[in-house]
Design an enzyme around this catalytic site. Structure first.
Site, PDB file in Angstrom:
ATOM      1  CG  LEU A   7     116.043  25.724 -64.139  1.00 29.47           C
ATOM      2  CD1 LEU A   7     115.337  26.932 -64.592  1.00 29.47           C
ATOM      3  CD2 LEU A   7     115.896  24.543 -64.851  1.00 29.47           C
ATOM      4  NE  ARG A  14     124.299  37.536 -66.444  1.00 27.40           N
ATOM      5  CZ  ARG A  14     123.102  37.484 -66.057  1.00 27.40           C
ATOM      6  NH1 ARG A  14     122.504  38.632 -65.820  1.00 27.40           N
ATOM      7  NH2 ARG A  14     122.565  36.281 -66.118  1.00 27.40           N
ATOM      8  CE  LYS A 346     155.194  13.598 -43.917  1.00 27.14           C
ATOM      9  NZ  LYS A 346     155.791  12.687 -45.021  1.00 27.14           N
TER      10      LYS A 346
HETATM   11  C1  UD1 Z   1     116.137  34.490 -63.600  1.00 27.08           C
HETATM   12  C2  UD1 Z   1     114.934  35.022 -64.137  1.00 27.08           C
HETATM   13  C3  UD1 Z   1     114.603  36.267 -63.088  1.00 27.08           C
HETATM   14  C4  UD1 Z   1     114.765  36.089 -61.609  1.00 27.08           C
HETATM   15  C5  UD1 Z   1     116.083  35.627 -61.467  1.00 27.08           C
HETATM   16  C6  UD1 Z   1     116.464  35.273 -60.171  1.00 27.08           C
HETATM   17  C7  UD1 Z   1     114.087  34.061 -66.017  1.00 27.08           C
HETATM   18  C8  UD1 Z   1     113.731  34.311 -67.543  1.00 27.08           C
HETATM   19  N1  UD1 Z   1     114.405  34.913 -65.328  1.00 27.08           N
HETATM   20  O1  UD1 Z   1     117.029  35.606 -64.465  1.00 27.08           O
HETATM   21  O2  UD1 Z   1     113.270  36.360 -63.301  1.00 27.08           O
HETATM   22  O3  UD1 Z   1     114.488  37.377 -61.036  1.00 27.08           O
HETATM   23  O4  UD1 Z   1     116.364  34.425 -62.279  1.00 27.08           O
HETATM   24  O5  UD1 Z   1     117.902  34.925 -59.973  1.00 27.08           O
HETATM   25  O6  UD1 Z   1     114.060  32.837 -65.542  1.00 27.08           O
HETATM   26  N2  UD1 Z   1     119.881  28.328 -66.976  1.00 27.08           N
HETATM   27  C9  UD1 Z   1     119.860  27.191 -67.552  1.00 27.08           C
HETATM   28  N3  UD1 Z   1     119.785  27.283 -69.188  1.00 27.08           N
HETATM   29  C10 UD1 Z   1     119.686  28.359 -69.658  1.00 27.08           C
HETATM   30  C11 UD1 Z   1     119.707  29.440 -69.033  1.00 27.08           C
HETATM   31  C12 UD1 Z   1     119.592  29.592 -67.578  1.00 27.08           C
HETATM   32  O7  UD1 Z   1     120.180  25.923 -67.023  1.00 27.08           O
HETATM   33  O8  UD1 Z   1     119.375  28.196 -70.764  1.00 27.08           O
HETATM   34  C13 UD1 Z   1     120.180  28.176 -65.456  1.00 27.08           C
HETATM   35  C14 UD1 Z   1     121.297  29.058 -65.063  1.00 27.08           C
HETATM   36  O9  UD1 Z   1     122.518  28.059 -65.023  1.00 27.08           O
HETATM   37  C15 UD1 Z   1     120.818  29.618 -63.771  1.00 27.08           C
HETATM   38  C16 UD1 Z   1     119.308  29.649 -63.770  1.00 27.08           C
HETATM   39  O10 UD1 Z   1     119.118  28.809 -64.910  1.00 27.08           O
HETATM   40  O11 UD1 Z   1     121.391  28.825 -62.657  1.00 27.08           O
HETATM   41  C17 UD1 Z   1     118.725  31.206 -64.023  1.00 27.08           C
HETATM   42  O12 UD1 Z   1     119.360  31.716 -65.210  1.00 27.08           O
HETATM   43  P1  UD1 Z   1     120.048  33.371 -65.366  1.00 27.08           P
HETATM   44  O13 UD1 Z   1     120.654  33.388 -66.376  1.00 27.08           O
HETATM   45  O14 UD1 Z   1     120.744  33.287 -63.909  1.00 27.08           O
HETATM   46  O15 UD1 Z   1     118.790  34.006 -64.995  1.00 27.08           O
HETATM   47  P2  UD1 Z   1     118.765  35.699 -64.323  1.00 27.08           P
HETATM   48  O16 UD1 Z   1     118.861  36.471 -65.303  1.00 27.08           O
HETATM   49  O17 UD1 Z   1     119.142  35.714 -63.036  1.00 27.08           O
END
Ligand code: UD1
Ligand code: CA
Length: 451
Positions: A7, A14, A346
């Site tokens: 993902l 942030r 170089k």
């Molecule tokens: C997420 C988990 C949390 C976990 C944490 C670990 C969820 C709801 N929460 O939170 O339980 O402890 O990761 O690091 O899953 N992404 C997408 N599409 C979206 C949203 C996110 O592709 O619509 C991807 C982001 O790019 C990222 C990953 O999913 O690589 C995780 O998303 P992020 O927003 O970092 O989740 P956390 O708030 O860290």
């Protein structure tokens, strides 16, 4: 059948950056590249990466990737992201889901999760500071019941230190049935992948949280502070691997590794050195304090004295460089070569025993065996439009402060008088020089001040 889903569509607000979060570097490489290495080590049937924000940048950063990119056009949460890819996957396939922002995970740890027989298996860890992570909720028998995200958690739930790494595995068909039922009824109004845990439990399916022994591997980076924390963990790991390979690091914490560095034994990397890109250091090579070595291969016994900058350099034998030398791409140094202080090289090859000991620029040149370039030797390689070659024969001796105007060829054992401007070929075994005759003005006196 094993499918891996990464993902990586989040923009990473942030991070406060114009580049997509998963491209933020750790150890000089994008977070997602590290993750991909571990994912591919499992030998999956296919890897899919969900991209959205900065999709083109992510694609461009992974030129060798031969899996599939799946577009998530709106950022509606991790559950929604997974849903974009699941319809294309065979219902029976196991799907390992990885968040794109956890670069330190090792393949071995992913394997330990795949070994779980549970219908839904996830990796958890005990965090020193669980802030920001989803909390693992367990019943009185220790069975996992749900994951609660930070922003939806009660005070008591926030006190839980066992957290979700984001790594989960289940069959594609199961993921689909759970995700269809996930609703965005939470503080962020998103479709949470983590809600699948509660749904699986409600369906009476087996859920297991495998607690990782090394919490550092599972750290994620949502902001620059966490990214800096990951960098520290990564650097410690990289330095540890060098020490294990037989490298001496007099001050390990000061050495930075930003790329793939391979060292043979008895290499010494001194204080404050930075190694970038693909670097190979042969047995006993020494990189002095404050040096930067990028994309270079240094043969056994090469000595790089303090404060040198090397990029695209190859040495083929024990030779000596610096202090304060700058070697640019295309520099090739053979056994016994000496490049001294304030020398820039170089695209030039120094054959065995050739020397440029001080204050020179050598570009687009071949310097023959045991040739000696005096202080201030400059190859004038550029006529404003094209670059030209300077070919210096074996055992030639170039006097100090000589300009060699390329294209030009200096014969073997030729001697060039100091201060010359050499624009025509100089024959072997002869002295060539261009120097105005010295004059002395008889009767000349310094002007005196009248007072
Ligand atoms: C997420 C988990 C949390 C976990 C944490 C670990 C969820 C709801 N929460 O939170 O339980 O402890 O990761 O690091 O899953 N992404 C997408 N599409 C979206 C949203 C996110 O592709 O619509 C991807 C982001 O790019 C990222 C990953 O999913 O690589 C995780 O998303 P992020 O927003 O970092 O989740 P956390 O708030 O860290
Ligand atoms: Ca995250």
């Amino acid at each position: 059948m094993l499918e891996i889903l990464i993902l990586a569509a989040g923009e990473g607000k942030r991070m406060n950056s114009s580049r997509p979060k998963v491209l933020q570097p750790v150890g000089g490489r994008a977070m997602i590249s590290h993750l991909l290495d571990s994912a591919l080590a499992l030998g999956p049937d296919r890897v899919r990466i969900v991209v959205g924000a900065g999709a083109e940048q992510v694609r461009a950063a992974l030129p060798g990737f031969d899996g599939e990119f799946v577009i998530q056009s709106e950022r509606l949460g991790t559950g929604h992201a997974a849903q974009q890819a699941l319809p294309q996957i065979d219902a029976q396939a196991r799907v390992l889901i990885l968040p794109g922002d956890m670069p330190l995970i090792r393949a071995q740890t992913l394997k330990s999760l795949l070994a779980s027989p549970a219908d839904l298996a996830l990796l958890s860890f005990v965090a020193d500071d669980p802030t920001g992570y989803g909390r693992i909720l367990r019943d009185e028998n220790g069975q996992v019941t749900a994951i609660r995200e930070q922003r939806d958690a009660s005070e008591a739930e926030r006190a839980v230190r066992e957290v979700n790494s984001g790594v989960m595995c289940a069959r594609a068909g199961d993921w689909r049935t759970w995700l269809e039922r996930v609703r965005p009824d939470n503080a962020q109004g998103e479709y949470y992948l983590t809600d699948c845990i509660g749904l699986a439990v409600a369906d009476g399916r087996s859920v297991e949280a495998v607690v990782a022994t090394d919490a550092d591997e599972l750290l994620g980076a949502n902001d620059r502070r966490q990214l800096a924390g990951l960098e520290q963990v990564y650097q410690n790991r990289a330095r540890g691997e060098l020490l294990d390979a037989g490298v001496t690091l007099p001050d390990p914490d000061s050495v930075h590794i930003r790329g793939r560095v391979v060292c043979e034994r008895d290499v010494v990397i001194d204080r404050g050195a930075i190694l970038e890109g693909e670097v190979h250091l042969g047995e006993g090579a020494i990189v002095g304090p404050g040096c930067i070595v990028r994309d270079s291969t240094l043969a056994a016994g090469t000595r790089v004295e303090p404060y040198c900058v090397l990029e695209g350099v190859r040495t083929t034998g024990a030779c000596s460089v610096g202090p304060f030398a700058r070697l640019r791409p295309g520099t090739e140094l053979a056994e016994g070569v000496k490049i001294g202080n304030f020398v820039e090289v170089k695209k030039a090859r120094f054959e065995p025993g050739a020397k440029a000991s001080h204050l020179s620029y050598v570009g687009d040149a071949v310097v023959g065996e045991r040739a000696n370039l005096g202080a201030g030797t400059i190859t004038c390689n550029y006529d404003g439009v094209n670059k030209h070659l300077t070919d210096i024969g074996a055992e030639a001796f170039i006097g100090s402060n000589t300009a060699l105007v390329a294209p030009v060829k200096i014969g073997e054992r030729a001697t060039i008088g100091a201060g010359s401007v050499i624009g025509r070929d100089a024959p072997a075994d002869r002295l060539s020089l261009t120097r105005a005759p010295q004059r002395t003005i008889e009767g000349w006196q310094r002007p005196r001040r009248k007072d």
